[in-house]
Write an enzyme that holds these catalytic residues in place. Structure first.
Site, PDB file in Angstrom:
ATOM      1  N   LYS A  86       0.851  -1.067  -0.009  1.00  0.00           N
ATOM      2  CA  LYS A  86      -0.021   0.153  -0.025  1.00  0.00           C
ATOM      3  C   LYS A  86       0.771   1.247  -0.072  1.00  0.00           C
ATOM      4  O   LYS A  86       1.775   1.385   0.897  1.00  0.00           O
ATOM      5  CB  LYS A  86      -0.803  -0.046   1.442  1.00  0.00           C
ATOM      6  CG  LYS A  86      -2.436   0.229   1.072  1.00  0.00           C
ATOM      7  CD  LYS A  86      -2.815   0.118   2.495  1.00  0.00           C
ATOM      8  CE  LYS A  86      -4.411   0.636   2.412  1.00  0.00           C
ATOM      9  NZ  LYS A  86      -5.000   0.427   3.815  1.00  0.00           N
TER      10      LYS A  86
HETATM   11  O1  G3P Z   1      -8.633   1.323   5.026  1.00  0.00           O
HETATM   12  C1  G3P Z   1      -8.675   2.603   5.280  1.00  0.00           C
HETATM   13  C2  G3P Z   1      -9.669   2.837   6.494  1.00  0.00           C
HETATM   14  O2  G3P Z   1      -8.985   1.996   7.618  1.00  0.00           O
HETATM   15  C3  G3P Z   1      -9.693   4.404   7.042  1.00  0.00           C
HETATM   16  O3  G3P Z   1     -10.949   4.149   7.833  1.00  0.00           O
HETATM   17  O4  G3P Z   1     -12.592   4.945   9.347  1.00  0.00           O
HETATM   18  O5  G3P Z   1     -10.148   5.415   9.834  1.00  0.00           O
HETATM   19  O6  G3P Z   1     -11.181   6.515   7.979  1.00  0.00           O
HETATM   20  P1  G3P Z   1     -11.063   5.376   8.745  1.00  0.00           P
END
Ligand code: G3P
Length: 222
Positions: A86
């Site tokens: 990634k």
């Molecule tokens: O895969 C990316 C994700 O984990 C981000 O999620 O909820 O931290 O915006 P969030």
């Protein structure tokens, strides 16, 4: 549609794999740091995830220059064959993406917040692009509209990069991603559990069990 689990929590991952609910895993530095706690080694956790899940497992670089990303990513790629590197959607990240792809390493270009960023990720040969729908919603944007635009652009020019809907916060994101034909959604364990639950299922089951209990005990044995 493929479903990935967005976590480094091995208990949740084993549970979802045992029920054959998921096709891959995404992690990020925040998730791995949480899973590792005070004493765990993130690399060991990634290796165990890769042994548990057959599909792609995204592992993110924390370097910010292209050369450092390449060094870190090549090292992460040695953990297992199903590791996907990634990289952030920066100029350095896109350079690294192109180089990884020429070496046969799969790449998930993450932190995508605009359709044109996604266009350049595809041109750099990304295997997956990750639009962060929840974080777009957080700043009063429309995360799912971003996904729709990326899908349309990729369709217009027949790019093979798969759209991996990320930062999924609630079941509605998942429903819309499926209706739009997104290739993949990566969902946190909490949302996976929410998607499986329905109050009418619970209510219906309670009613069936209550009616069954009305039968004399000796005739309930099936
Ligand atoms: O895969 C990316 C994700 O984990 C981000 O999620 O909820 O931290 O915006 P969030």
């Amino acid at each position: 549609m493929k479903i990935f689990l967005d976590t480094a929590d091995l208990v949740e991952i084993r549970w979802a794999v045992d029920a054959n609910l998921i096709d891959g895993i995404t992690t990020n530095p925040s998730l791995l740091s949480k899973a590792a706690g005070e004493a765990g080694d993130p690399r060991d956790i990634l290796a165990e995830i890769c042994r548990t899940v057959e599909g792609p497992v995204s592992a993110e670089v924390v370097a910010t220059t292209t050369e450092e990303m390449l060094r870190e990513g090549r090292d992460l790629a040695k953990i297992a064959e199903n590791i996907v590197i990634k990289v952030p959607l920066t100029e350095e990240g896109l350079h690294a993406c192109r180089r990884f792809r020429s070496e046969g390493i799969k790449v998930n270009v993450t932190l995508c917040f605009s359709p044109t960023q996604a266009l350049f990720a595809a041109k750099a040969g990304a295997t997956f692009v990750s639009p962060f729908v929840g974080r777009v919603d957080d700043v009063a944007g429309d995360g799912m509209e971003l996904v729709r635009q990326i899908l349309e652009i990729y369709d217009n020019y027949e790019y093979e990069t798969e759209v991996l809907v990320a930062s999924v916060r609630h079941p509605r994101h998942m429903v819309e991603a499926a209706l739009m034909g997104a290739d993949i959604a990566t969902i946190p364990p909490k949302v996976l559990h929410q998607l499986l639950e329905h109050p009418l299922t619970e209510k219906g089951l309670d009613a069936f069990l209550a009616d069954w209990a009305k039968l004399p005990k000796e005739r309930r044995a099936i």
